[in-house]
Write a protein that holds these residues in place. Structure first.
Motif, short mmCIF file in Angstrom:
data_model
loop_
_atom_site.label_atom_id
_atom_site.label_comp_id
_atom_site.label_asym_id
_atom_site.label_seq_id
_atom_site.Cartn_x
_atom_site.Cartn_y
_atom_site.Cartn_z
N LEU A 181 35.58 39.84 39.05
CA LEU A 181 35.27 40.25 40.40
C LEU A 181 35.29 39.17 41.41
N LEU A 182 35.13 38.04 40.92
CA LEU A 182 35.20 36.80 41.85
C LEU A 182 36.73 36.41 42.52
N LEU A 183 37.64 36.63 41.37
CA LEU A 183 38.96 36.37 41.69
C LEU A 183 39.51 37.67 42.58
N ASP A 184 38.99 38.66 42.32
CA ASP A 184 39.56 39.81 43.37
C ASP A 184 39.07 39.54 44.67
N GLU A 185 37.93 39.18 44.87
CA GLU A 185 37.48 38.84 46.27
C GLU A 185 38.33 37.54 46.84
N THR B 271 46.69 36.26 36.17
CA THR B 271 45.61 35.38 36.51
C THR B 271 44.38 35.58 36.02
N HIS B 272 43.69 36.93 36.07
CA HIS B 272 42.63 37.41 35.27
C HIS B 272 42.48 36.92 33.90
N VAL B 273 43.46 37.14 33.12
CA VAL B 273 43.53 36.56 31.75
C VAL B 273 43.53 35.16 31.60
N GLN B 274 44.24 34.61 32.23
CA GLN B 274 44.38 33.06 32.19
C GLN B 274 42.94 32.25 32.57
#
Length: 224
Positions: free
Chosen positions: A157-161, A6-9
């Protein structure tokens, strides 16, 4: 926490869209847009550089190894015989990929100081310095590389939150607040180290006036 894929995409798509927009408006050339896209994509996995068991750190240090190897090839082309150049390039990749990667995993803790906005700034300034000093990109393009690096890391960072919010259960997971933070607290020594690196990067970076020029160029694009 969002997974590696997800992070990479997400970082790849968003940085690619923005890089294409800059190329479309002729603010950058197509090769420059490709470099910006790569910078944003790399930024999208940089906060996980301290994750000892994740694929992120392996890929990041492979990229660092490739970068070190390429720099040695460029250096050797000007100063060394072919055989010495190839040996130096291979040694640079091996050193970065294995000993440096191993040492880094032993010295860092996941989701600590490197998982913060302060670290993102360090990543961004490092991208500026490398782009300008080693690859001899223009001042404006070097600062663009830093902005894309910061954007990619911020997306991470936003995705992790966002993944720390359980919408079905309407609750916040225990990991909420551990990703998007200004700095790790309390962690005085790591924070001082990051601040020192940020100061050093700003000292080595080209004039901040280049950043102001970049921001003035981007503002009309954002409003259109």
């Amino acid at each position: 926490m969002a997974d590696f894929k997800t992070h990479v995409q997400v970082a790849t798509v968003l940085s690619g869209v923005l890089a294409c927009a800059l190329a479309w408006t002729e603010l950058v050339s197509l090769p420059e847009a490709c470099l910006l896209w790569l910078s944003g994509t790399l930024g999208g996995i940089m906060p996980d550089i301290d994750a000892d068991t994740s694929r992120s750190i392996e890929i990041i240090f492979r990229l660092f190894g490739m970068l070190a190897s390429t720099l040695m090839l460029l250096y050797g082309r000007l100063h060394l015989p072919l055989l010495d150049t190839l040996l130096l390039s291979a040694a640079a990749y091996f050193l970065m990929r294995y000993p440096c990667c191993w040492a880094f995993t032993k010295l860092t803790v996941h989701r600590a100081s490197l998982h913060s906005l302060l670290a993102n700034l360090v990543f961004a300034v490092a991208a500026v310095v490398v782009s300008h000093k080693l690859f001899h990109l223009s001042v404006e393009h070097s600062w663009l590389m830093g902005l894309f690096m910061f954007m990619g890391a911020l997306i991470h960072l936003l995705l992790d939150e966002l993944y720390s919010i359980d919408l079905e259960g309407r609750r916040l997971k225990k990991s909420f607040g551990t990703a998007l933070k200004v700095m790790q607290w309390p962690a005085h020594l790591p924070n001082l180290g990051l601040l020192a690196l940020l100061w050093l990067g700003m000292w080595l970076a080209p004039s901040p006036s280049g950043l102001l020029i970049v921001l003035r160029q981007l503002l009309p694009l954002l409003h259109s």
